[in-house]
Motif scaffolding. Structure first.
Motif, PDB file in Angstrom:
ATOM      1  N   VAL A  17       0.845  -1.207   0.000  1.00 55.33           N
ATOM      2  CA  VAL A  17       0.000   0.000   0.000  1.00 55.33           C
ATOM      3  C   VAL A  17       0.878   1.254   0.000  1.00 55.33           C
ATOM      4  CG1 VAL A  17      -2.029  -1.085   1.038  1.00 55.33           C
ATOM      5  CG2 VAL A  17      -0.281  -0.139   2.540  1.00 55.33           C
ATOM      6  N   GLY A  18       2.054   1.134  -0.622  1.00 53.53           N
ATOM      7  CA  GLY A  18       3.003   2.241  -0.593  1.00 53.53           C
ATOM      8  C   GLY A  18       2.913   3.188  -1.785  1.00 53.53           C
ATOM      9  N   GLY A  21      -1.008   6.736  -5.671  1.00 54.46           N
ATOM     10  CA  GLY A  21      -2.434   6.878  -6.005  1.00 54.46           C
ATOM     11  C   GLY A  21      -2.743   8.152  -6.773  1.00 54.46           C
ATOM     12  N   THR A  22      -1.876   8.490  -7.729  1.00 52.31           N
ATOM     13  CA  THR A  22      -2.028   9.781  -8.422  1.00 52.31           C
ATOM     14  C   THR A  22      -3.291   9.872  -9.279  1.00 52.31           C
ATOM     15  OG1 THR A  22      -0.607   8.926 -10.173  1.00 52.31           O
ATOM     16  CG2 THR A  22       0.445  10.308  -8.521  1.00 52.31           C
ATOM     17  N   ARG A  23      -3.813   8.697  -9.694  1.00 52.08           N
ATOM     18  CA  ARG A  23      -5.015   8.757 -10.538  1.00 52.08           C
ATOM     19  C   ARG A  23      -6.245   9.189  -9.750  1.00 52.08           C
ATOM     20  NH1 ARG A  23      -4.561   2.961 -13.070  1.00 52.08           N
ATOM     21  NH2 ARG A  23      -3.291   2.685 -11.216  1.00 52.08           N
ATOM     22  N   GLU A  34      -5.987   3.285  -0.845  1.00 54.32           N
ATOM     23  CA  GLU A  34      -6.514   2.012  -0.334  1.00 54.32           C
ATOM     24  C   GLU A  34      -7.590   2.211   0.730  1.00 54.32           C
ATOM     25  OE1 GLU A  34      -3.315   2.923  -0.389  1.00 54.32           O
ATOM     26  OE2 GLU A  34      -2.472   1.694  -2.000  1.00 54.32           O
ATOM     27  N   VAL A  62       2.775  -3.171   3.561  1.00 54.37           N
ATOM     28  CA  VAL A  62       3.955  -2.382   3.195  1.00 54.37           C
ATOM     29  C   VAL A  62       3.447  -0.981   2.896  1.00 54.37           C
ATOM     30  CG1 VAL A  62       5.908  -2.140   1.621  1.00 54.37           C
ATOM     31  CG2 VAL A  62       5.099  -4.427   2.259  1.00 54.37           C
ATOM     32  N   PRO A 114       8.468   4.956  -3.195  1.00 57.32           N
ATOM     33  CA  PRO A 114       7.643   4.070  -4.038  1.00 57.32           C
ATOM     34  C   PRO A 114       8.381   3.693  -5.316  1.00 57.32           C
ATOM     35  CG  PRO A 114       6.835   6.337  -4.179  1.00 57.32           C
ATOM     36  CD  PRO A 114       8.021   6.362  -3.255  1.00 57.32           C
ATOM     37  N   GLY A 116       8.261   0.857  -6.909  1.00 56.20           N
ATOM     38  CA  GLY A 116       7.584  -0.152  -7.727  1.00 56.20           C
ATOM     39  C   GLY A 116       7.076  -1.314  -6.874  1.00 56.20           C
ATOM     40  N   LEU A 117       6.166  -2.083  -7.467  1.00 54.20           N
ATOM     41  CA  LEU A 117       5.527  -3.184  -6.737  1.00 54.20           C
ATOM     42  C   LEU A 117       6.533  -4.253  -6.310  1.00 54.20           C
ATOM     43  CD1 LEU A 117       2.943  -4.495  -5.729  1.00 54.20           C
ATOM     44  CD2 LEU A 117       2.558  -5.393  -8.021  1.00 54.20           C
ATOM     45  N   ALA A 120       8.207  -3.055  -3.306  1.00 51.06           N
ATOM     46  CA  ALA A 120       7.310  -3.078  -2.132  1.00 51.06           C
ATOM     47  C   ALA A 120       7.268  -4.487  -1.540  1.00 51.06           C
ATOM     48  CB  ALA A 120       5.904  -2.620  -2.535  1.00 51.06           C
ATOM     49  N   LEU A 137      -3.341  -6.878  -4.068  1.00 51.53           N
ATOM     50  CA  LEU A 137      -3.429  -5.436  -4.331  1.00 51.53           C
ATOM     51  C   LEU A 137      -4.871  -5.017  -4.088  1.00 51.53           C
ATOM     52  CD1 LEU A 137      -1.278  -5.031  -7.562  1.00 51.53           C
ATOM     53  CD2 LEU A 137      -0.575  -5.257  -5.179  1.00 51.53           C
ATOM     54  N   ASP A 139      -6.484  -2.485  -4.752  1.00 52.56           N
ATOM     55  CA  ASP A 139      -7.258  -1.765  -5.773  1.00 52.56           C
ATOM     56  C   ASP A 139      -7.791  -2.688  -6.867  1.00 52.56           C
ATOM     57  OD1 ASP A 139      -4.765  -2.087  -6.824  1.00 52.56           O
ATOM     58  OD2 ASP A 139      -4.323   0.050  -7.041  1.00 52.56           O
TER      59      ASP A 139
HETATM   60  P1  UTP Z   1      -0.477   1.217  -8.793  1.00 57.03           P
HETATM   61  O1  UTP Z   1       0.254   0.700  -9.945  1.00 57.03           O
HETATM   62  O2  UTP Z   1      -1.952   1.361  -8.938  1.00 57.03           O
HETATM   63  O3  UTP Z   1       0.181   2.608  -8.381  1.00 57.03           O
HETATM   64  O4  UTP Z   1      -0.158   0.282  -7.558  1.00 57.03           O
HETATM   65  P2  UTP Z   1      -0.307   3.723  -7.384  1.00 57.03           P
HETATM   66  O5  UTP Z   1       0.857   4.588  -7.079  1.00 57.03           O
HETATM   67  O6  UTP Z   1      -0.991   3.131  -6.170  1.00 57.03           O
HETATM   68  O7  UTP Z   1      -1.434   4.537  -8.170  1.00 57.03           O
HETATM   69  P3  UTP Z   1      -1.358   5.586  -9.404  1.00 57.03           P
HETATM   70  O8  UTP Z   1      -0.996   4.772 -10.617  1.00 57.03           O
HETATM   71  O9  UTP Z   1      -0.353   6.658  -9.074  1.00 57.03           O
HETATM   72  O10 UTP Z   1      -2.755   6.131  -9.456  1.00 57.03           O
HETATM   73  C1  UTP Z   1      -0.846  -0.933  -7.295  1.00 57.03           C
HETATM   74  C2  UTP Z   1      -0.669  -1.276  -5.831  1.00 57.03           C
HETATM   75  O11 UTP Z   1       0.718  -1.422  -5.512  1.00 57.03           O
HETATM   76  C3  UTP Z   1       1.086  -0.542  -4.465  1.00 57.03           C
HETATM   77  C4  UTP Z   1       0.011   0.545  -4.461  1.00 57.03           C
HETATM   78  O12 UTP Z   1      -0.121   1.123  -3.163  1.00 57.03           O
HETATM   79  C5  UTP Z   1      -1.231  -0.205  -4.902  1.00 57.03           C
HETATM   80  O13 UTP Z   1      -1.873  -0.836  -3.804  1.00 57.03           O
HETATM   81  N1  UTP Z   1       2.433   0.008  -4.721  1.00 57.03           N
HETATM   82  C6  UTP Z   1       2.779   0.498  -5.940  1.00 57.03           C
HETATM   83  C7  UTP Z   1       3.355   0.021  -3.686  1.00 57.03           C
HETATM   84  O14 UTP Z   1       3.066  -0.427  -2.553  1.00 57.03           O
HETATM   85  N2  UTP Z   1       4.591   0.562  -3.917  1.00 57.03           N
HETATM   86  C8  UTP Z   1       4.962   1.052  -5.125  1.00 57.03           C
HETATM   87  O15 UTP Z   1       6.120   1.506  -5.270  1.00 57.03           O
HETATM   88  C9  UTP Z   1       4.012   1.018  -6.167  1.00 57.03           C
END
Ligand code: UTP
Length: 307
Positions: A17-18, A21-23, A34, A62, A114, A116-117, A120, A137, A139
């Motif tokens: 959950v790091g 969430g820019t969208r 989240e 996370v 942040p 990347g996934l 995380a 995830l 979302d």
């Molecule tokens: P997203 O790819 O949707 O990215 O992450 P984001 O930053 O949450 O949203 P936008 O694209 O800017 O709107 C999918 C999941 O992975 C987590 C996010 O919190 C979300 O639950 N994530 C993503 C991380 O924990 N760390 C990261 O570096 C990237």
């Protein structure tokens, strides 16, 4: 494929959950994506419930900056609870705290940047140790009879491998997903289960090896951390989980599981609004009024449901 031996139980789940969430700006300026509610529960709460229904016992979050409200959500809130108790509000009390995991079964670690996934997930490596684990995830919501992760645990028990939740998407959309390169020769004995010989993160439609896309549900083997230790940034300059999983195809094997159910992409505006409508319609106590309301909204806006 025969079920020959039992595999280590999937006891732990990571909830990354790091992200920023820019969208969902400006909503996510001061609250985590989240924590956005679908009907009356935050996205992360649905993911937690799905994990618990799949037999998960330890919940690892996370987090990053601006995510304190997620920690608070998974804790007691004494002032509110004592007020509800004084007013004999039993149902509300239940909704507030009855579902909390036992103390010690929930942990939070921090992804300081942040990146990347994949990064995380790697941040939780010491909390996972040497056992298989799930990643959810929040979302990505899956509306289904049997919870999506529970379906995948069934597939894991057959294979002892890495299992990815997958669904087919229109070819024009492959560049938004990790895509499975299917091993057409491998027989799994389960129509929903396909073996992967590779994975490609966000390929353009002409380069996508299939249209089978990975959604935010994974069961992974701990060897993934050895790969993530050395993982370089991939698509979008981020450390991609898909790239690391791709390195597991020749080891314990990677399978896609075509889950039963409908997935809502709550990381996108349209998916999030659609999930609200779908989950509201599932709530028997409001289904009929919701249908009336939706009809009224269409009438007032001049739109029609049939194209
Ligand atoms: P997203 O790819 O949707 O990215 O992450 P984001 O930053 O949450 O949203 P936008 O694209 O800017 O709107 C999918 C999941 O992975 C987590 C996010 O919190 C979300 O639950 N994530 C993503 C991380 O924990 N760390 C990261 O570096 C990237």
């Amino acid at each position: 494929m025969k079920h020959t031996k039992s595999h280590a139980k999937v006891r732990k789940a990571i909830f990354p959950v790091g992200g920023l969430g820019t969208r969902f700006l400006p909503a996510t300026k001061s609250m985590p994506k989240e924590m956005l509610p679908v009907v009356d529960k935050p996205l992360i709460h649905y993911a937690f419930e799905e994990a618990r229904a799949a037999g998960i016992e330890q919940f690892i979050f996370v987090t990053g900056r601006n995510k304190h409200s997620i920690e608070d959500h998974f804790d007691h809130v004494y002032e509110l609870q004592s007020r509800l108790s004084a007013r004999d509000k039993k149902k509300e009390l239940e909704q507030t705290s009855d579902w909390l995991p036992q103390a010690g079964n929930i942990s939070f670690t921090r992804q300081q940047e942040p990146l990347g996934l994949g990064h995380a997930v790697w941040c939780a490596r010491h909390l996972i140790g040497d056992e298989p684990f799930a990643v959810l995830l929040a979302d990505d919501m899956v509306l289904s009879k049997k919870p999506c992760l529970k379906q995948m645990v069934g597939a894991y028990q057959k294979t002892g491998a890495n299992i990815l939740g997958v669904m087919d998407v229109p070819r024009a959309k492959t560049s938004s997903y990790g895509i499975v390169d299917i091993d057409a020769k491998a027989r799994t004995g389960d129509a929903r289960l396909v073996k992967a010989k590779g994975l490609v993160e966000k390929p353009s439609p002409d380069k996508a090896p299939s249209t089978l896309s990975i959604i935010g549900r994974y069961i992974l083997q701990p060897e993934i951390f050895d790969i993530l230790d050395k993982q370089k940034p991939g698509a979008g300059g981020e450390i991609q989980l898909t790239d690391a999983i791709s390195g597991m195809t020749s080891k314990k094997g990677v399978y896609g599981y075509r889950f039963e159910g409908t997935r809502y992409d709550c990381g996108s505006l349209v998916g999030f609004v659609a999930a609200n409508v779908a989950y509201a319609l599932e709530r028997e106590e409001i289904t009929n009024v919701m249908i009336d309301e939706i009809e009224q909204v269409f009438k007032r806006s001049g739109h029609t449901l049939c194209k």
